[in-house]
Design a protein around this motif. Sequence first.
Motif, PDB file in Angstrom:
ATOM      1  N   VAL A 128      12.481 -14.861 -33.816  1.00  0.00           N
ATOM      2  CA  VAL A 128      11.004 -15.268 -33.682  1.00  0.00           C
ATOM      3  C   VAL A 128      10.174 -14.340 -34.614  1.00  0.00           C
ATOM      4  O   VAL A 128       9.437 -14.687 -35.093  1.00  0.00           O
ATOM      5  N   VAL A 144       8.831 -16.103 -37.615  1.00  0.00           N
ATOM      6  CA  VAL A 144       7.647 -16.708 -37.220  1.00  0.00           C
ATOM      7  C   VAL A 144       6.420 -15.942 -37.384  1.00  0.00           C
ATOM      8  O   VAL A 144       5.444 -16.148 -38.014  1.00  0.00           O
ATOM      9  N   LEU A 145       6.716 -14.625 -36.709  1.00  0.00           N
ATOM     10  CA  LEU A 145       5.367 -13.541 -36.557  1.00  0.00           C
ATOM     11  C   LEU A 145       5.013 -12.845 -37.830  1.00  0.00           C
ATOM     12  O   LEU A 145       4.205 -12.752 -38.344  1.00  0.00           O
ATOM     13  N   LEU A 188       3.385 -15.401 -40.504  1.00  0.00           N
ATOM     14  CA  LEU A 188       2.274 -15.530 -40.056  1.00  0.00           C
ATOM     15  C   LEU A 188       1.016 -14.533 -40.077  1.00  0.00           C
ATOM     16  O   LEU A 188       0.125 -14.645 -39.618  1.00  0.00           O
ATOM     17  N   LEU A 236       1.291 -11.974 -37.869  1.00  0.00           N
ATOM     18  CA  LEU A 236       1.095 -12.026 -36.390  1.00  0.00           C
ATOM     19  C   LEU A 236       1.991 -10.752 -35.550  1.00  0.00           C
ATOM     20  O   LEU A 236       1.991 -11.176 -34.426  1.00  0.00           O
ATOM     21  N   TYR A 249       1.208  -8.219 -34.505  1.00  0.00           N
ATOM     22  CA  TYR A 249       0.669  -7.431 -33.420  1.00  0.00           C
ATOM     23  C   TYR A 249       0.619  -8.262 -32.083  1.00  0.00           C
ATOM     24  O   TYR A 249       0.214  -7.869 -31.096  1.00  0.00           O
ATOM     25  N   LEU A 250       0.974  -9.644 -32.138  1.00  0.00           N
ATOM     26  CA  LEU A 250       1.342 -10.379 -30.889  1.00  0.00           C
ATOM     27  C   LEU A 250       2.510 -10.137 -30.452  1.00  0.00           C
ATOM     28  O   LEU A 250       3.024 -10.930 -29.506  1.00  0.00           O
ATOM     29  N   VAL A 271       4.623 -12.330 -27.223  1.00  0.00           N
ATOM     30  CA  VAL A 271       5.602 -13.346 -27.724  1.00  0.00           C
ATOM     31  C   VAL A 271       6.667 -12.948 -27.000  1.00  0.00           C
ATOM     32  O   VAL A 271       7.613 -14.000 -26.652  1.00  0.00           O
TER      33      VAL A 271
END
Lengths: 198, 369
Positions: free
Chosen positions: A63, A67-68, A71, A73, A75-76, A80
Amino acid sequence: MSHGTLSALVILFAAVFTNNVVLSNFLGLCSFLSVSRAVTSSIGLGMAVTFVMTTTAGLNWLVYHHVLVPLGLVYLRFAVFIIVIAAFVQFVEMALERLAPALYFALGIFLPLITVNCAVLGVALFMIIRQYSFLESVAYGLGGGVGFLVAITVLASLRWRIRKSKVPPALQGAGIAVIMSGIMALGFVGLSGLITIN
Amino acid sequence: MTSVLVAVGAVTAIGAVLAALLEMAGKLFADYGDVTVDVNAGSRTLTVEGGGHLLGTLREQGIFIPSACGGRGSCGACKLKVTEGGGPVLPTETPYLSATERADGVRISCQVKVRSDVAIWIPEEIFAIRSWKATLAAIRILRPGMVELRWELPAGERIRFKAGQYAQLKTARYGKVKEEVFRSYSISSSPRDERAVEFIIERVEGGICSTWVCDHLQVGDTAEISGPYGDFVLSDTDREMIMIAAASGMSPIKSILHALEEQGSTRKATFFFSARNMGELFHLDLMKRFEETLPGFAFVPTLTRPPEPDASWPGKTGRVPALIAEMIGDRVKDAEAYLCGGAGLIDGCTAALWAMGMPNERIFYDKFE
């Protein structure tokens, strides 16, 4: 043996002995202290943690990197990772209950506990910080889990052995367990020269 | 701006994928199909949908296992014997089961999941437990914060209970309360009055059911009532009776007194009713009536917070155990006791009765949890 497999093996052993998640990172202490009253249940929890850590380390690696990172992302990752762990644990619980009832009754009740075990999240975060490959991450997850299993089983055995000892009233229960964990952690420091990982 | 949208979108998408996965897993794994429940070695065979908990599954089939907490696993009352297919005893059950019960296959039915065919054994009297959609026929305000409700059963229906037993009331959703809960209340009406049940309910600050009862219910409303449950019942001996209650604990005692009145009983009985002050007393006229119709009966209200000097309180003051020693004395040894109320009252009084020489098997109590 390729370099990748070798480094994965090193990480596996280091995670069990020199960088034990419980005894050197002090993660997952809540269930470590509360489920270590009986050896059988501590082995059950240890196995469940090992399974979840290994699989979620792989899942979270995928992931994160597919994914992160693309994109932007990164920091999320905290949120997640937690969602992935929670959903996966739920999934495993349902599957076990139906497909392997015997295993479910041995591990099943511990699975919901693991969702909130910070050691599982800790493993996912460390593997990112240390920039592990997929294989290394899974090995680190497995090692983290086995490390937890070793630590909790040893603590449970110790607590069983001192069950009739005269512990000062103020230290009974969790108090003496924390002191014993501290001494165990000191013992594990002795192993730290063996292998080092960053 | 786009980064916010991407972030929200990505987290939503990940959540949605995982939720879909879980939903599929639920469909795939949690569907147990129809399973059979064998009751009392073949006396009844039920075909039910698998996957639910035994307590709720049986309730859907019209078999009502007594449960004070309504299936949350916190009272341990819904015990029954599972002879086959119950799986191992769960850690959530162990606190409520003794070693003999475990060896006997006794389980907490709200924790046992019906995954495959099961065989269970339940006592015959459980089959007498039924459920009705009852209509609220009257609300009597006994004192501020204490009401007595009369629920009438549908036309032609009867409930056969013993004085002292309890029934369960299912609350409706109201206001901000989104869940339906089951609460157990002792029946306060006469067992001869088979067309209705009455409950005495005290308002509990923040209580889901008592708030519903006190603030939302109106005459003519309907609710699900099931019963009768419980083994706190009037014995058929001739022993002197010592009754002890506080607040809504008067409920089962009142039912027992109705039953004695209808039997034309001459049994010696003393009812100690503990209250803090005069404002907490109720049903005084009724108790006076019982004193006239029951030759052996005396009602002894006692105030535990000394009344104001200028208040004209002719009755007793102080705690119940001291009054028992004073009024019953040595006769306690041969009497039997019926206690109903909170844990403090029950524990204090049973300890005192025991110390005065009453054997445990003659102390009956219904403790509010």
